[in-house]
Design an enzyme around this catalytic site. Structure first.
Site, PDB file in Angstrom:
ATOM      1  N   ASP A   1       4.427  -4.549  -2.019  1.00 17.93           N
ATOM      2  CA  ASP A   1       4.906  -4.243  -0.855  1.00 17.93           C
ATOM      3  C   ASP A   1       4.696  -4.961   0.773  1.00 17.93           C
ATOM      4  OD1 ASP A   1       1.921  -3.569  -1.253  1.00 17.93           O
ATOM      5  OD2 ASP A   1       2.237  -1.348  -1.211  1.00 17.93           O
TER       6      ASP A   1
ATOM      7  N   ASN B   1      -2.932   9.699  -0.712  1.00 13.21           N
ATOM      8  CA  ASN B   1      -2.490  10.878  -1.113  1.00 13.21           C
ATOM      9  C   ASN B   1      -1.842  10.969  -2.716  1.00 13.21           C
ATOM     10  OD1 ASN B   1      -0.416   8.309  -0.252  1.00 13.21           O
ATOM     11  ND2 ASN B   1       0.347  10.007   1.477  1.00 13.21           N
TER      12      ASN B   1
ATOM     13  N   HIS C   1      -0.025   8.196  -3.082  1.00 12.12           N
ATOM     14  CA  HIS C   1       0.805   6.469  -3.126  1.00 12.12           C
ATOM     15  C   HIS C   1       0.501   5.501  -4.907  1.00 12.12           C
ATOM     16  CE1 HIS C   1      -1.148   5.112   0.110  1.00 12.12           C
ATOM     17  NE2 HIS C   1      -1.092   3.867  -0.550  1.00 12.12           N
TER      18      HIS C   1
ATOM     19  N   GLU D   1       5.846   6.938  -1.457  1.00 10.39           N
ATOM     20  CA  GLU D   1       5.444   8.343  -0.701  1.00 10.39           C
ATOM     21  C   GLU D   1       5.285   9.363  -1.292  1.00 10.39           C
ATOM     22  OE1 GLU D   1       2.495   7.109   1.637  1.00 10.39           O
ATOM     23  OE2 GLU D   1       2.695   6.450   3.285  1.00 10.39           O
TER      24      GLU D   1
HETATM   25  P1  PGA Z   1      -7.459   1.095  -1.178  1.00  8.65           P
HETATM   26  O1  PGA Z   1      -5.973   0.906  -0.708  1.00  8.65           O
HETATM   27  O2  PGA Z   1      -7.151  -0.126  -2.878  1.00  8.65           O
HETATM   28  O3  PGA Z   1      -8.042   0.076  -0.516  1.00  8.65           O
HETATM   29  O4  PGA Z   1      -7.960   1.760  -1.517  1.00  8.65           O
HETATM   30  C1  PGA Z   1      -4.522   1.854  -2.145  1.00  8.65           C
HETATM   31  C2  PGA Z   1      -4.291   2.222  -1.620  1.00  8.65           C
HETATM   32  O5  PGA Z   1      -3.876   2.643  -0.365  1.00  8.65           O
HETATM   33  O6  PGA Z   1      -3.443   2.162  -2.098  1.00  8.65           O
END
Ligand code: PGA
Length: 245
Positions: A67, A135, A137, A142
């Site tokens: 992404d 959340n 995702h 999302e």
């Molecule tokens: P993180 O992010 O590895 O910093 O916890 C994961 C995400 O938000 O997809």
């Protein structure tokens, strides 16, 4: 779907690195997708160490970004490609010619079509590794993203903007939209691996593993994948009931 419970963050990183190493031994020219964020940093270090020790050869591998923030300059400090270059691609000395990334300023529909065509030309993604958002995702898919969604431009939710502010300063510093591989796109990967660690992810991981499979919780898409793997450390597994492998 298989669940691998790692003892701690280091073990999580090491076991995930072994999945990547096995993939490249089986198919040196694999198309690989890696996430950004905090969780994969230990994995990146384990891969760089393995490469330096001569245990893995990335010279034929091809990389695709999971992404990217939309509507930012190519050299913006928040560009996720730069994060990946700094932490993984640079230390592995991967040439730009082996890296496919979203152009944040391109027209989003054309850009999504370009990325999907590129995946198809290479015969599909061989291995995609994704993190778990607070959340639920995966990538920038999302809650509410369709399980058959393709690569596209998305608006980030307030929860993601809040959590990403930790990387960039304040919420005002977080771009409001992004480009992401879709859940359907990721679902077609030969292997789809979700990595997560730490007690702060325990609640959402328990939901991802145990709640009904639903587009309201994108990470439940892993359970629809015949080659889906969750690698989580003990802290994250805290509240989760292990499903049969
Ligand atoms: P993180 O992010 O590895 O910093 O916890 C994961 C995400 O938000 O997809």
């Amino acid at each position: 779907m298989k669940v691998i419970e790692a003892a701690d963050y280091e073990d999580l990183s090491r076991q995930t690195a072994e999945i990547v190493i096995a993939q490249l031994r089986a198919k040196p020219s694999s198309l690989l997708v890696f996430p950004t964020g905090r969780t994969p940093l230990g994995l990146f270090k384990a891969l760089v160490d393995a490469e330096r020790a001569g245990r893995v050869d990335f010279s034929a591998a091809v990389f695709l970004t999971l992404d990217e923030y939309a509507s930012i300059a190519a050299d913006d400090r928040r560009r996720l490609l730069l994060w990946l270059k700094l932490e993984l691609l640079g230390p592995l000395r991967i040439p730009d010619s082996a890296v496919h990334a979203f152009d944040p300023l391109a027209e989003p529909h054309a850009e999504a079509d370009r990325i999907e065509a590129l995946i198809a030309e290479r015969g599909g993604i061989d291995l995609a590794i994704v993190g778990l958002g607070p959340n639920g995702h995966i990538g920038m898919n999302e809650p509410g993203s369709a399980f058959d969604s393709r690569t596209r431009r998305v608006d980030l939710t307030p929860a993601t903007i809040r959590s990403n502010a930790a990387y960039w300063g304040t919420e005002a510093d977080v771009p409001r939209a992004g480009l992401t591989l879709g859940l359907g796109t990721l679902g077609e990967a030969g292997k789809l691996v979700l990595i997560t660690g730490g007690a702060e992810k325990a609640g959402i991981l328990a939901k991802a593993l145990n709640d009904p499979i639903s587009e309201d919780l994108p990470a439940t898409a892993l359970r629809l994948h015949s080659n889906g793997i969750v690698v989580a450390d003990r802290a994250a597994m805290g509240q989760a009931t292990r499903l049969p492998n």
